[in-house]
Design a protein around this motif. Sequence first.
Motif, PDB file in Angstrom:
ATOM      1  N   GLU A   4       0.836  -1.195   0.000  1.00 55.88           N
ATOM      2  CA  GLU A   4       0.000   0.000   0.000  1.00 55.88           C
ATOM      3  C   GLU A   4       0.877   1.254   0.000  1.00 55.88           C
ATOM      4  OE1 GLU A   4      -3.313  -0.597   2.798  1.00 55.88           O
ATOM      5  OE2 GLU A   4      -3.100   1.555   3.164  1.00 55.88           O
ATOM      6  N   LYS A   5       0.479   2.249  -0.785  1.00 56.63           N
ATOM      7  CA  LYS A   5       1.314   3.446  -0.903  1.00 56.63           C
ATOM      8  C   LYS A   5       1.424   4.235   0.411  1.00 56.63           C
ATOM      9  CE  LYS A   5       0.529   7.521  -2.975  1.00 56.63           C
ATOM     10  NZ  LYS A   5       0.374   8.577  -4.014  1.00 56.63           N
ATOM     11  N   GLN A   6       2.646   4.678   0.714  1.00 55.15           N
ATOM     12  CA  GLN A   6       2.881   5.555   1.866  1.00 55.15           C
ATOM     13  C   GLN A   6       3.536   6.841   1.378  1.00 55.15           C
ATOM     14  OE1 GLN A   6       4.421   2.148   4.929  1.00 55.15           O
ATOM     15  NE2 GLN A   6       4.271   4.211   5.729  1.00 55.15           N
ATOM     16  N   LEU A   7       3.226   7.944   2.050  1.00 54.09           N
ATOM     17  CA  LEU A   7       3.909   9.206   1.757  1.00 54.09           C
ATOM     18  C   LEU A   7       5.098   9.389   2.688  1.00 54.09           C
ATOM     19  CD1 LEU A   7       0.904  11.696   1.231  1.00 54.09           C
ATOM     20  CD2 LEU A   7       2.064  10.225  -0.443  1.00 54.09           C
ATOM     21  N   VAL A   8       6.153  10.012   2.158  1.00 56.78           N
ATOM     22  CA  VAL A   8       7.331  10.355   2.956  1.00 56.78           C
ATOM     23  C   VAL A   8       7.469  11.873   2.893  1.00 56.78           C
ATOM     24  CG1 VAL A   8       9.786   9.944   3.346  1.00 56.78           C
ATOM     25  CG2 VAL A   8       8.411   8.211   2.169  1.00 56.78           C
ATOM     26  N   VAL A   9       7.587  12.518   4.063  1.00 56.46           N
ATOM     27  CA  VAL A   9       7.538  13.986   4.063  1.00 56.46           C
ATOM     28  C   VAL A   9       8.451  14.618   5.114  1.00 56.46           C
ATOM     29  CG1 VAL A   9       5.599  14.280   5.700  1.00 56.46           C
ATOM     30  CG2 VAL A   9       5.926  15.940   3.831  1.00 56.46           C
ATOM     31  N   LYS A  71      -2.770   5.790   4.104  1.00 56.19           N
ATOM     32  CA  LYS A  71      -3.178   5.564   5.502  1.00 56.19           C
ATOM     33  C   LYS A  71      -1.984   5.637   6.434  1.00 56.19           C
ATOM     34  CE  LYS A  71      -7.200   2.606   4.574  1.00 56.19           C
ATOM     35  NZ  LYS A  71      -6.911   1.775   3.372  1.00 56.19           N
ATOM     36  N   LYS A  72      -0.778   5.481   5.845  1.00 55.21           N
ATOM     37  CA  LYS A  72       0.448   5.457   6.648  1.00 55.21           C
ATOM     38  C   LYS A  72       1.470   6.405   6.042  1.00 55.21           C
ATOM     39  CE  LYS A  72      -0.211   0.630   7.986  1.00 55.21           C
ATOM     40  NZ  LYS A  72       0.393  -0.715   8.044  1.00 55.21           N
ATOM     41  N   VAL A  73       2.231   7.078   6.911  1.00 54.26           N
ATOM     42  CA  VAL A  73       3.238   8.029   6.430  1.00 54.26           C
ATOM     43  C   VAL A  73       4.566   7.828   7.159  1.00 54.26           C
ATOM     44  CG1 VAL A  73       1.463   9.751   5.878  1.00 54.26           C
ATOM     45  CG2 VAL A  73       2.618   9.827   8.099  1.00 54.26           C
ATOM     46  N   MET A  74       5.613   8.354   6.522  1.00 54.58           N
ATOM     47  CA  MET A  74       6.957   8.337   7.112  1.00 54.58           C
ATOM     48  C   MET A  74       7.421   9.788   7.212  1.00 54.58           C
ATOM     49  SD  MET A  74       8.713   5.230   4.936  1.00 54.58           S
ATOM     50  CE  MET A  74       7.811   3.683   4.653  1.00 54.58           C
ATOM     51  N   LEU A  75       7.970  10.164   8.367  1.00 56.88           N
ATOM     52  CA  LEU A  75       8.433  11.536   8.579  1.00 56.88           C
ATOM     53  C   LEU A  75       9.959  11.597   8.546  1.00 56.88           C
ATOM     54  CD1 LEU A  75       6.163  12.544  11.629  1.00 56.88           C
ATOM     55  CD2 LEU A  75       5.576  12.450   9.181  1.00 56.88           C
ATOM     56  N   VAL A  76      10.474  12.623   7.908  1.00 53.78           N
ATOM     57  CA  VAL A  76      11.917  12.870   7.945  1.00 53.78           C
ATOM     58  C   VAL A  76      12.175  14.303   8.392  1.00 53.78           C
ATOM     59  CG1 VAL A  76      12.575  11.152   6.189  1.00 53.78           C
ATOM     60  CG2 VAL A  76      11.935  13.475   5.488  1.00 53.78           C
ATOM     61  N   ASP A  77      13.306  14.509   9.056  1.00 48.00           N
ATOM     62  CA  ASP A  77      13.795  15.834   9.455  1.00 48.00           C
ATOM     63  C   ASP A  77      12.840  16.591  10.380  1.00 48.00           C
ATOM     64  OD1 ASP A  77      16.027  17.565   9.297  1.00 48.00           O
ATOM     65  OD2 ASP A  77      14.965  18.901   7.921  1.00 48.00           O
TER      66      ASP A  77
END
Lengths: 200, 200
Positions: A4-9, A71-77
């Motif tokens: 499933e696609k996740q966003l990284v931001v 539905k799921k995301v990854m956070l950076v910085d």
Amino acid sequence: MTEEKQLVVGHKNPDTDAVVAAISYSYLQNQTGMNTEAVAQGEPNKETKFVFNKFDYKYPRITTAVNGDAKKVMLVDHNEKQQSFDDIDNVEVTHVVDHHRIANFETALPLYYRAEPIGCTSTILWEMYNEQDVEIPAKIAGLMASAIISDTLLLKSPTSTSKDEDALKSLAKTAGIDYEAYGMEMLKAGTDLDDKSTQE
Amino acid sequence: MTEEKQLVVGHKNPDTDAVVAAISYSYLQNQTGMNTEAVAQGEPNKETKFVFNKFDYKYPRITTAVNGDAKKVMLVDHNEKQQSFDDIDNVEVTHVVDHHRIANFETALPLYYRAEPIGCTSTILWEMYNEQDVEIPAKIAGLMASAIISDTLLLKSPTSTSKDEDALKSLAKTAGIDYEAYGMEMLKAGTDLDDKSTQE
Ligand SMILES: [Mn+2]
Ligand SMILES: [Mn+2]
Ligand SMILES: [Mn+2]
Ligand SMILES: [Mn+2]
């Protein structure tokens, strides 16, 4: 089975590291079977624009909310809620890679969290590529080197560490750049007051 | 220059992973030049007592507060304030290695934070020993294998992952144990109702 696609931001009012770390983490995740899209929470600043031109890399889609895209995301910085997606409370944060203090951050479930008290998120990502033995494409290495130059002011900021230096030297080699000459040029581009057209 | 002493500690009402992860992280830190002491926030439970007897390892000093012994601490197998030292607000948390959700946790400064959504903190520590190329002493490997057996119920819990399995097999080899036979014996020792003397 497709993931499933996740966003990284990265954080709001993005700097070079915020945008570049989203790109390099998304690439690393996709190399290991995930399905992610890097996005940015705002237009590139003058320095970041210079970096993306230099390495001929497409700036990510801009959005400050998930808007049901994942539905799921990854956070950076970043990790603090007020710096993240407007609707961050509606999604699950499954991964964080960061170099800031932890505050206003809480999850309902266990997650992957990687933080180090060093100069730049892109340095941690360089380490993760090495640990997972994934090759860094030359253009992405150029972006990552730029992020380290930006966050550490060419290794001169008080937060800069020997690990940031190792990462910058290694990434500059992969990207085929002289990091000192390029770094001066890049920092100058970021503070250049002549180009009125990109000033707000 | 001697590094200032730091305490390494697992959660209150410690299970095997909480105590063992403090020992193995403290050992890893000291191998790389830090000056740390592993402590436990309570007496060993029946299973943990069996494990420390089996590998002839000294149980750490017991304390539920820093009591001015250090200015900086490292947390393992937990992050939530209510599970930590009574006086956690008086010290700086510089490192966390954990496999739980993040909640009631906040720092004033950047820190090292390593979490993964897997079965056991000791599995993450096994990974970190490998990444840093530090050899695991046989007795500590035996303790770490025991922690994985405990947290994953011999790889059968829903939180157990293939990484926990890899770690357990590798650690069992280093410790020189048959993890399946030993694991059954260890889990049985933890639930043994015959020994009334250790029951509260
Ligand atoms: Mn930033
Ligand atoms: Mn940064
Ligand atoms: Mn535990
Ligand atoms: Mn645990």
